[in-house]
Scaffold this motif. Sequence first.
Motif: not given
Length: 121
Positions: A100-104, A106
């Motif tokens: 799964k992609t990680m969100r940056p 914030r």
Amino acid sequence: MKRVVTARGTVPVARMDGYLIEERLLDGIMIEISNSGGNLEVGFSEKDRRYLSQFSATQQAQWLQDAMLHCESGCPLETPDGKPAWIVEETPQRPPSPLKTMRPARGAGELPPELAFLRRG
């Protein structure tokens, strides 16, 4: 993976007129293109074998190689019943990745202090 298709779907065999390969000698001689496990096979129609027997095996192989190049470059093909056909190349479907992609990050509180250098701007 290449296959021969019509507007209605995959077909096992398509053909082309030999006139496209060798105008006078092969006019009316049908060259068949068939699906074989994702590969295409090219051969002369069975009914034309007697006529072709007067030519060397080397010459026939050269004509078949030229026919394959013509087919792959988009020359007109037809099914045995006269419907238009063409060659398509399909790439196998890949299963979805389990990663799964990680969100940056914030906000300032989301990164540990040792990774603070990764914060944007």
